[in-house]
Design a protein around this motif. Structure first.
Motif, mmCIF file in Angstrom:
data_model
loop_
_atom_site.group_PDB
_atom_site.id
_atom_site.type_symbol
_atom_site.label_atom_id
_atom_site.label_comp_id
_atom_site.label_asym_id
_atom_site.label_seq_id
_atom_site.Cartn_x
_atom_site.Cartn_y
_atom_site.Cartn_z
ATOM 1 N N THR A 20 -18.154 10.224 7.879
ATOM 2 C CA THR A 20 -19.407 10.841 8.217
ATOM 3 C C THR A 20 -19.703 8.715 8.895
ATOM 4 O O THR A 20 -20.112 9.007 9.783
ATOM 5 C CB THR A 20 -20.325 10.360 7.678
ATOM 6 N N SER A 21 -18.966 7.969 7.831
ATOM 7 C CA SER A 21 -19.166 6.602 8.955
ATOM 8 C C SER A 21 -18.172 6.625 10.613
ATOM 9 O O SER A 21 -18.301 5.123 9.977
ATOM 10 C CB SER A 21 -18.789 5.758 7.443
ATOM 11 N N LYS A 22 -17.075 7.486 10.149
ATOM 12 C CA LYS A 22 -16.162 6.962 11.576
ATOM 13 C C LYS A 22 -16.975 6.370 12.864
ATOM 14 O O LYS A 22 -18.102 7.558 12.989
ATOM 15 C CB LYS A 22 -15.589 8.272 11.963
ATOM 16 N N LYS A 23 -16.244 5.121 13.522
ATOM 17 C CA LYS A 23 -17.019 4.702 14.799
ATOM 18 C C LYS A 23 -16.412 6.039 16.056
ATOM 19 O O LYS A 23 -15.267 6.428 15.713
ATOM 20 C CB LYS A 23 -15.860 3.372 14.984
ATOM 21 N N VAL A 24 -17.410 6.247 16.924
ATOM 22 C CA VAL A 24 -17.198 6.598 18.002
ATOM 23 C C VAL A 24 -16.878 6.273 19.088
ATOM 24 O O VAL A 24 -17.776 5.178 19.377
ATOM 25 C CB VAL A 24 -18.688 8.057 17.877
ATOM 26 N N ILE A 25 -16.018 6.755 19.615
ATOM 27 C CA ILE A 25 -15.533 5.311 20.971
ATOM 28 C C ILE A 25 -16.105 6.579 21.781
ATOM 29 O O ILE A 25 -15.455 7.918 22.127
ATOM 30 C CB ILE A 25 -14.426 5.325 20.652
ATOM 31 N N THR A 26 -16.904 6.404 22.886
ATOM 32 C CA THR A 26 -17.370 7.506 24.265
ATOM 33 C C THR A 26 -15.800 7.405 24.961
ATOM 34 O O THR A 26 -15.152 6.392 25.570
ATOM 35 C CB THR A 26 -18.233 6.825 24.698
ATOM 36 N N ARG A 27 -16.104 8.129 25.552
ATOM 37 C CA ARG A 27 -14.805 8.405 26.768
ATOM 38 C C ARG A 27 -14.712 7.094 27.972
ATOM 39 O O ARG A 27 -14.410 6.473 28.590
ATOM 40 C CB ARG A 27 -15.119 10.021 28.018
ATOM 41 N N GLU A 28 -16.143 6.729 28.660
ATOM 42 C CA GLU A 28 -16.464 5.979 28.909
ATOM 43 C C GLU A 28 -16.012 4.055 28.651
ATOM 44 O O GLU A 28 -15.590 3.673 28.783
ATOM 45 C CB GLU A 28 -18.024 5.575 29.884
ATOM 46 N N GLU A 29 -16.414 4.284 27.303
ATOM 47 C CA GLU A 29 -15.862 3.056 26.775
ATOM 48 C C GLU A 29 -14.303 2.600 26.597
ATOM 49 O O GLU A 29 -13.392 1.754 26.452
ATOM 50 C CB GLU A 29 -16.569 2.089 25.102
ATOM 51 N N GLU A 223 -7.917 8.590 11.305
ATOM 52 C CA GLU A 223 -9.149 7.905 10.313
ATOM 53 C C GLU A 223 -9.789 7.193 10.296
ATOM 54 O O GLU A 223 -10.902 7.050 9.253
ATOM 55 C CB GLU A 223 -7.812 7.472 9.115
ATOM 56 N N LYS A 224 -10.175 6.546 11.200
ATOM 57 C CA LYS A 224 -10.666 5.160 11.585
ATOM 58 C C LYS A 224 -12.055 5.240 12.687
ATOM 59 O O LYS A 224 -13.041 4.866 12.147
ATOM 60 C CB LYS A 224 -10.532 4.221 11.461
ATOM 61 N N ALA A 225 -11.769 6.249 13.245
ATOM 62 C CA ALA A 225 -12.050 6.538 14.930
ATOM 63 C C ALA A 225 -12.263 8.396 14.944
ATOM 64 O O ALA A 225 -11.592 8.410 15.045
ATOM 65 C CB ALA A 225 -11.983 5.511 15.836
ATOM 66 N N ALA A 226 -13.500 8.454 16.041
ATOM 67 C CA ALA A 226 -13.270 9.669 16.740
ATOM 68 C C ALA A 226 -13.630 9.357 18.350
ATOM 69 O O ALA A 226 -14.900 8.060 18.747
ATOM 70 C CB ALA A 226 -14.676 9.629 16.561
ATOM 71 N N TYR A 227 -12.303 8.948 19.028
ATOM 72 C CA TYR A 227 -12.162 8.830 20.502
ATOM 73 C C TYR A 227 -11.662 9.605 20.832
ATOM 74 O O TYR A 227 -10.827 10.472 20.801
ATOM 75 C CB TYR A 227 -11.345 7.686 19.922
ATOM 76 N N PRO A 228 -11.222 9.547 22.486
ATOM 77 C CA PRO A 228 -11.160 10.424 23.174
ATOM 78 C C PRO A 228 -9.522 10.661 22.975
ATOM 79 O O PRO A 228 -8.339 9.618 23.798
ATOM 80 C CB PRO A 228 -11.257 9.605 24.991
ATOM 81 N N ARG A 229 -9.087 11.184 22.869
ATOM 82 C CA ARG A 229 -7.254 12.022 22.393
ATOM 83 C C ARG A 229 -6.595 12.458 22.944
ATOM 84 O O ARG A 229 -6.826 13.380 23.756
ATOM 85 C CB ARG A 229 -7.727 12.852 21.021
ATOM 86 N N ILE A 230 -5.270 12.328 23.077
ATOM 87 C CA ILE A 230 -4.296 13.021 24.322
ATOM 88 C C ILE A 230 -3.799 13.508 23.363
ATOM 89 O O ILE A 230 -3.172 14.162 22.905
ATOM 90 C CB ILE A 230 -3.902 11.568 24.620
ATOM 91 N N ASN A 231 -4.282 15.199 23.038
ATOM 92 C CA ASN A 231 -3.409 16.192 22.527
ATOM 93 C C ASN A 231 -2.240 17.092 22.929
ATOM 94 O O ASN A 231 -1.019 17.494 22.668
ATOM 95 C CB ASN A 231 -4.483 17.064 22.460
#
Length: 243
Positions: A20-29, A223-231
């Motif tokens: 729950t402590s994963k850093k969230v990185i927005t698309r803009e950032e 493992e460390k963040a939620a970010y805009p991923r390329i799938n």
């Protein structure tokens, strides 16, 4: 409560907090960070040219050279010769392929006994494919058996190939994959790599390696963040982060 279950519970709590402590990185950032990375167009063009040259797309490489001004690091004429060898193996014309390799550089086969054995093994497979049983047995005994006596791995591959002769319907036997087109492609790829190495060129294009590095890096970052991923690597679309 036993000590064992106390430890398990604590570990579960820690894991939950980490999740729950994963850093969230927005698309803009994320896009801002990507834009801060400067990549020269010349370097991208070199990657494209490297792929075209290594994979043997000579016409595309020539057009790309004219349009982008990117010079290949080998003579494009040699690509046609290399592709002729590769095509000969893919079509089952192994003798022709061996002649073409020797015309390019006799040292390629002289210094690579494994490659030469695999080409001869492919010749044997083609004889079996065409139902030339007596010729196949004679070829195996005269050309391949002596090499098998010197190398245990070669002997095992020879025995496996000759085993095809024990089946009436070789296409449906347990060793039928030797007669599959994939076997030709495997041998052709090995020849292609050897020719590239003899020309002091990398045997594998850089672009697929970079894509593998991208996948590895994303897996580590997951493992460390939620970010805009390329799938989807085919279109490289950024997907919104999922928490």
């Amino acid at each position: 409560m036993s000590l064992f279950w106390i430890v398990i519970r604590r570990l579960a709590e820690i894991e939950e907090r980490m999740a729950t402590s994963k850093k969230v990185i927005t698309r803009e950032e994320w896009e801002k960070r990507l834009n801060d990375v400067k990549i020269r167009k010349e370097d991208m063009n070199k990657l494209v040219m490297n792929f075209l040259v290594t994979e043997g797309y000579v016409e595309a490489a020539e057009k790309f050279r004219m349009e982008s001004g990117t010079e290949p690091d080998i003579d494009l004429a040699t690509i046609s010769d290399r592709m002729a060898v590769k095509k000969a193996v893919q079509c089952g014309n192994v003798e022709d392929a061996i002649e073409k390799v020797n015309d390019l550089n006799p040292e390629i086969l002289d210094t690579n006994p494994q490659l030469f054995f695999h080409l001869q093994q492919q010749r044997l497979i083609e004889l079996i494919r065409n139902g030339k049983i007596e010729e196949a047995l004679e070829f195996a005994q005269e050309e391949l058996a002596p090499r098998g006596e010197e190398n245990q791995t070669f002997l095992e591959e020879l025995e496996r190939t000759v085993s095809l002769l024990a089946f009436e319907d070789v296409s449906n036997c347990p060793l039928g994959e030797l007669l599959d087109i994939s076997q030709r492609l495997k041998t052709a790829s090995e020849v292609n790599a050897a020719i590239l190495t003899s020309q002091s060129h990398e045997k594998d294009p850089k672009l697929p390696s970079l894509l593998k590095m991208l996948i590895w890096a994303q897996n580590q970052l997951d493992e460390k963040a939620a970010y805009p991923r390329i799938n989807n690597l085919s279109n490289a679309t950024l997907e919104d982060p999922t928490v």
